[in-house]
Motif scaffolding. Structure first.
Motif, PDB file in Angstrom:
ATOM      1  N   PHE A   2       0.856  -1.179   0.000  1.00  0.00           N
ATOM      2  CA  PHE A   2       0.000   0.000   0.000  1.00  0.00           C
ATOM      3  C   PHE A   2       0.893   1.231   0.000  1.00  0.00           C
ATOM      4  O   PHE A   2       1.911   1.276   0.658  1.00  0.00           O
ATOM      5  CB  PHE A   2      -0.894   0.025   1.246  1.00  0.00           C
ATOM      6  N   LYS A   3       0.474   2.235  -0.718  1.00  0.00           N
ATOM      7  CA  LYS A   3       1.263   3.470  -0.775  1.00  0.00           C
ATOM      8  C   LYS A   3       0.622   4.531   0.123  1.00  0.00           C
ATOM      9  O   LYS A   3       0.418   5.665  -0.271  1.00  0.00           O
ATOM     10  CB  LYS A   3       1.365   3.964  -2.209  1.00  0.00           C
ATOM     11  N   LEU A   4       0.307   4.139   1.343  1.00  0.00           N
ATOM     12  CA  LEU A   4      -0.281   5.070   2.297  1.00  0.00           C
ATOM     13  C   LEU A   4       0.810   5.871   2.969  1.00  0.00           C
ATOM     14  O   LEU A   4       1.830   5.347   3.382  1.00  0.00           O
ATOM     15  CB  LEU A   4      -1.069   4.310   3.366  1.00  0.00           C
ATOM     16  N   ARG A   5       0.556   7.141   3.082  1.00  0.00           N
ATOM     17  CA  ARG A   5       1.464   8.028   3.796  1.00  0.00           C
ATOM     18  C   ARG A   5       0.646   8.750   4.858  1.00  0.00           C
ATOM     19  O   ARG A   5      -0.578   8.756   4.830  1.00  0.00           O
ATOM     20  CB  ARG A   5       2.095   9.025   2.841  1.00  0.00           C
ATOM     21  N   TYR A   6       1.316   9.392   5.773  1.00  0.00           N
ATOM     22  CA  TYR A   6       0.637  10.051   6.894  1.00  0.00           C
ATOM     23  C   TYR A   6      -0.348  11.109   6.412  1.00  0.00           C
ATOM     24  O   TYR A   6      -1.440  11.234   6.939  1.00  0.00           O
ATOM     25  CB  TYR A   6       1.675  10.672   7.831  1.00  0.00           C
ATOM     26  N   ASP A   8      -1.842  11.296   3.400  1.00  0.00           N
ATOM     27  CA  ASP A   8      -2.515  10.828   2.201  1.00  0.00           C
ATOM     28  C   ASP A   8      -3.899  11.454   2.110  1.00  0.00           C
ATOM     29  O   ASP A   8      -4.710  11.333   3.029  1.00  0.00           O
ATOM     30  CB  ASP A   8      -2.628   9.306   2.218  1.00  0.00           C
ATOM     31  N   GLU A   9      -4.198  12.148   1.021  1.00  0.00           N
ATOM     32  CA  GLU A   9      -5.456  12.873   0.877  1.00  0.00           C
ATOM     33  C   GLU A   9      -6.677  11.952   0.856  1.00  0.00           C
ATOM     34  O   GLU A   9      -7.747  12.322   1.312  1.00  0.00           O
ATOM     35  CB  GLU A   9      -5.438  13.717  -0.393  1.00  0.00           C
ATOM     36  N   GLU A  10      -6.510  10.779   0.321  1.00  0.00           N
ATOM     37  CA  GLU A  10      -7.651   9.878   0.185  1.00  0.00           C
ATOM     38  C   GLU A  10      -8.087   9.287   1.524  1.00  0.00           C
ATOM     39  O   GLU A  10      -9.275   9.059   1.755  1.00  0.00           O
ATOM     40  CB  GLU A  10      -7.305   8.746  -0.785  1.00  0.00           C
ATOM     41  N   PHE A  11      -7.164   9.072   2.434  1.00  0.00           N
ATOM     42  CA  PHE A  11      -7.485   8.361   3.659  1.00  0.00           C
ATOM     43  C   PHE A  11      -7.350   9.190   4.935  1.00  0.00           C
ATOM     44  O   PHE A  11      -7.606   8.701   6.011  1.00  0.00           O
ATOM     45  CB  PHE A  11      -6.603   7.112   3.788  1.00  0.00           C
ATOM     46  N   SER A  12      -6.955  10.453   4.821  1.00  0.00           N
ATOM     47  CA  SER A  12      -6.805  11.257   6.031  1.00  0.00           C
ATOM     48  C   SER A  12      -8.073  12.062   6.308  1.00  0.00           C
ATOM     49  O   SER A  12      -8.898  12.285   5.429  1.00  0.00           O
ATOM     50  CB  SER A  12      -5.608  12.196   5.914  1.00  0.00           C
ATOM     51  N   GLN A  17      -5.895  17.056   6.882  1.00  0.00           N
ATOM     52  CA  GLN A  17      -5.610  17.687   5.593  1.00  0.00           C
ATOM     53  C   GLN A  17      -5.381  19.181   5.766  1.00  0.00           C
ATOM     54  O   GLN A  17      -4.508  19.759   5.126  1.00  0.00           O
ATOM     55  CB  GLN A  17      -6.748  17.443   4.609  1.00  0.00           C
ATOM     56  N   ASN A  20      -1.906  19.849   7.240  1.00  0.00           N
ATOM     57  CA  ASN A  20      -0.794  19.305   6.468  1.00  0.00           C
ATOM     58  C   ASN A  20       0.197  20.418   6.115  1.00  0.00           C
ATOM     59  O   ASN A  20      -0.116  21.305   5.325  1.00  0.00           O
ATOM     60  CB  ASN A  20      -1.324  18.654   5.189  1.00  0.00           C
TER      61      ASN A  20
END
Length: 68
Positions: A2-6, A8-12, A17, A20
């Motif tokens: 998974f390319k999740l980062r702290y 991440d716009e899709e999952f934060s 956001q 950020n």
């Protein structure tokens, strides 16, 4: 996997956001630059190109027509 980062716009969350610190920066040729600096350069370049092409007067006329 998974390319999740702290930030991440899709999952934060919305709060995350908004907080950020990286959203105010872009990477240009590997150099991290504030968006405001890029916009300032683009605005200056646009004004220069308009002045050179003589479009500056035309834009004023169209703005006046929109206001009227």
């Amino acid at each position: 996997m998974f390319k999740l980062r702290y930030f991440d716009e899709e999952f934060s969350t919305e709060r995350l956001q908004k907080e950020n610190p990286l959203k105010e920066f872009v990477i240009i040729d590997g150099l991290i630059v504030p968006v405001s600096a890029v916009m300032k350069v683009l605005d200056e370049k646009e004004a220069q190109l308009q002045k050179e092409s003589g479009l500056e007067d035309e834009n004023l006329e169209t703005k006046e027509k929109r206001v009227s």
